[in-house]
Design a protein around this motif. Structure first.
Motif, mmCIF file in Angstrom:
data_model
loop_
_atom_site.group_PDB
_atom_site.id
_atom_site.type_symbol
_atom_site.label_atom_id
_atom_site.label_comp_id
_atom_site.label_asym_id
_atom_site.label_seq_id
_atom_site.Cartn_x
_atom_site.Cartn_y
_atom_site.Cartn_z
ATOM 1 N N MET A 1 0.848 -1.199 0.000
ATOM 2 C CA MET A 1 0.000 0.000 0.000
ATOM 3 C C MET A 1 0.877 1.240 0.000
ATOM 4 O O MET A 1 1.914 1.256 0.646
ATOM 5 N N HIS A 2 0.473 2.274 -0.701
ATOM 6 C CA HIS A 2 1.225 3.514 -0.736
ATOM 7 C C HIS A 2 1.406 4.072 0.667
ATOM 8 O O HIS A 2 0.505 4.050 1.493
ATOM 9 N N THR A 3 2.574 4.624 0.952
ATOM 10 C CA THR A 3 2.805 5.337 2.202
ATOM 11 C C THR A 3 2.615 6.819 1.937
ATOM 12 O O THR A 3 3.348 7.419 1.156
ATOM 13 N N LEU A 4 1.619 7.426 2.578
ATOM 14 C CA LEU A 4 1.337 8.834 2.344
ATOM 15 C C LEU A 4 2.348 9.709 3.070
ATOM 16 O O LEU A 4 2.822 9.368 4.155
ATOM 17 N N VAL A 5 2.674 10.842 2.473
ATOM 18 C CA VAL A 5 3.548 11.802 3.127
ATOM 19 C C VAL A 5 2.828 12.355 4.349
ATOM 20 O O VAL A 5 1.745 12.904 4.256
ATOM 21 N N ASP A 6 3.420 12.207 5.529
ATOM 22 C CA ASP A 6 2.778 12.621 6.767
ATOM 23 C C ASP A 6 3.421 13.906 7.268
ATOM 24 O O ASP A 6 4.341 13.880 8.073
ATOM 25 N N ARG A 7 2.995 15.038 6.768
ATOM 26 C CA ARG A 7 3.547 16.310 7.192
ATOM 27 C C ARG A 7 2.887 16.731 8.493
ATOM 28 O O ARG A 7 1.786 16.311 8.821
ATOM 29 N N SER A 8 3.540 17.602 9.224
ATOM 30 C CA SER A 8 3.139 17.870 10.607
ATOM 31 C C SER A 8 2.312 19.138 10.743
ATOM 32 O O SER A 8 2.534 19.928 11.653
ATOM 33 N N LEU A 9 1.358 19.352 9.852
ATOM 34 C CA LEU A 9 0.583 20.588 9.890
ATOM 35 C C LEU A 9 -0.692 20.426 9.075
ATOM 36 O O LEU A 9 -0.699 19.744 8.051
ATOM 37 N N ILE A 10 -1.783 21.051 9.545
ATOM 38 C CA ILE A 10 -3.016 21.153 8.775
ATOM 39 C C ILE A 10 -3.292 22.634 8.537
ATOM 40 O O ILE A 10 -3.168 23.453 9.448
ATOM 41 N N VAL A 11 -3.666 22.994 7.315
ATOM 42 C CA VAL A 11 -3.988 24.374 6.954
ATOM 43 C C VAL A 11 -5.467 24.457 6.626
ATOM 44 O O VAL A 11 -5.997 23.602 5.909
ATOM 45 N N VAL A 12 -6.155 25.488 7.140
ATOM 46 C CA VAL A 12 -7.550 25.721 6.803
ATOM 47 C C VAL A 12 -7.723 27.189 6.398
ATOM 48 O O VAL A 12 -7.178 28.083 7.033
ATOM 49 N N GLY A 13 -8.464 27.418 5.324
ATOM 50 C CA GLY A 13 -8.746 28.781 4.887
ATOM 51 C C GLY A 13 -10.080 29.250 5.428
ATOM 52 O O GLY A 13 -11.025 28.468 5.555
ATOM 53 N N THR A 14 -10.158 30.538 5.772
ATOM 54 C CA THR A 14 -11.420 31.088 6.272
ATOM 55 C C THR A 14 -11.626 32.504 5.770
ATOM 56 O O THR A 14 -10.673 33.267 5.602
ATOM 57 N N ASP A 15 -12.905 32.840 5.504
ATOM 58 C CA ASP A 15 -13.258 34.210 5.127
ATOM 59 C C ASP A 15 -14.326 34.767 6.062
ATOM 60 O O ASP A 15 -14.889 35.821 5.804
ATOM 61 N N GLY A 16 -14.620 34.039 7.135
ATOM 62 C CA GLY A 16 -15.611 34.498 8.092
ATOM 63 C C GLY A 16 -17.006 33.986 7.841
ATOM 64 O O GLY A 16 -17.908 34.214 8.654
ATOM 65 N N SER A 17 -17.230 33.285 6.743
ATOM 66 C CA SER A 17 -18.559 32.773 6.435
ATOM 67 C C SER A 17 -18.892 31.572 7.313
ATOM 68 O O SER A 17 -18.020 30.941 7.913
ATOM 69 N N THR A 18 -20.182 31.236 7.361
ATOM 70 C CA THR A 18 -20.616 30.061 8.111
ATOM 71 C C THR A 18 -19.987 28.795 7.561
ATOM 72 O O THR A 18 -19.551 27.911 8.313
ATOM 73 N N THR A 19 -19.920 28.690 6.237
ATOM 74 C CA THR A 19 -19.310 27.528 5.614
ATOM 75 C C THR A 19 -17.840 27.408 6.000
ATOM 76 O O THR A 19 -17.350 26.316 6.316
#
Length: 306
Positions: A1-19
């Motif tokens: 099985m492929h070994t996924l690159v496990d980087r040590s960070l999650i990024v999330v974008g936001t513009d202030g909307s409910t979504t």
């Protein structure tokens, strides 16, 4: 099985909307479950600096408020989450690609049927789905998109792995299943594989059951089930997604169809209609050719596994 690159960070974008706040909450749960930091990014439009020192900057003030609200939402979801708010100026697509270059996952609010979230409009969503440097999750404003949990409900709702694309290869399917198994493990649930492959050997060549057995051997703590339908994989995947905890798919540029351009049929259908978080998995640079050897393993055969 492929070994996924496990980087040590999650990024999330936001513009202030409910979504976007829904995406922040989901990302905070993921960061806490993976024990990695969460970078919350707000992107303001580019403009020349004001020549008057100390002049008001409404865009920066608004961005600061957006980041405060997003940070509060993240901490409400996961108190132990390590948060790094970032205010940036520029083109939202370019900035988010750059911010995600050292991350393992980019999380964004998604579009829904007959609705457009204010974070991602039109080709912005399409471009990031195809060109992001890491895996991407699109999260709707559906109420059931928060932290991974080991509750009874999560145990009976699987992670759905959609094995599709115009040029299916075992290498790409390995990558999708590896991600789905990892996500299922975080949620203490199972994996359901959906494909259009003939269970007795079809256009993908070898049968499927021995490959599933191999995937299960590599992740024996996660149950893997499989269902298939010979035609209309997008609608089949959509029907299954409504009961799933998370949907995992491959890169959409491998599933192109006119007039959707680079947005694949299956990804397009799921993003607009499923109401579930959709993870687009990639673990190699954009444009890197897939190995021909991955397409024809020599010792595989088909069927379902429990």
């Amino acid at each position: 099985m492929h070994t996924l690159v496990d980087r040590s960070l999650i990024v999330v974008g936001t513009d202030g909307s409910t979504t976007a706040l829904g995406a922040v909450r989901w990302a905070a749960g993921e960061a806490a479950a993976r024990q990695v930091p969460l970078r919350i990014v707000h992107v303001a439009p580019p403009h020349d600096p004001d020549p008057m020192f100390g002049a008001p900057d409404p865009e920066r003030d608004f961005g600061g408020d957006v980041l405060l609200d997003a940070s509060a939402a993240a901490l409400e979801t996961a108190r132990d989450c390590v948060i790094a708010p970032q205010y940036r100026r520029g083109d939202v697509r370019s900035v988010l690609r750059r911010e995600a270059s050292d991350s393992g996952l980019l999380v964004l609010g998604s579009v829904g049927r007959d609705r457009l979230g204010s974070l991602l409009l039109g080709w912005t969503a399409t471009e990031l789905a195809v060109t992001a440097p890491c895996s991407v999750v699109f999260v709707t404003s559906h109420p059931d998109v928060t932290a991974p949990t080991a509750s009874v409900v999560s145990r009976v709702r699987p992670v759905l792995a959609v094995l599709g694309g115009a040029e299916d290869t075992w290498g790409e399917w390995d990558m999708i299943v590896a991600a789905a198994v990892r996500e299922a493990r975080l949620r203490c649930t199972t994996v359901l594989l959906a494909s259009s492959a003939d269970p007795h050997g079809g256009r993908t060549g070898p049968d499927l059951s021995e490959r599933i057995a191999q995937w299960h051997e590599e992740g024996p703590d996660v149950r893997i089930d499989s269902v298939s339908r010979r035609r209309n994989l997008p609608e089949f995947a959509l029907s299954l997604s409504h009961a799933a905890r998370l949907v995992v798919v491959g890169p959409p540029e491998h599933d192109r169809v006119h007039p959707l351009g680079t947005m694949g049929r299956t990804v397009h259908t799921l993003l607009h209609s499923s109401g579930r978080p959709v993870m687009i998995v990639r673990n190699s640079p954009i444009g890197e050719p897939r190995s021909a050897a991955d397409a024809s393993p020599s010792s595989l055969s088909a069927g379902h596994t429990d």
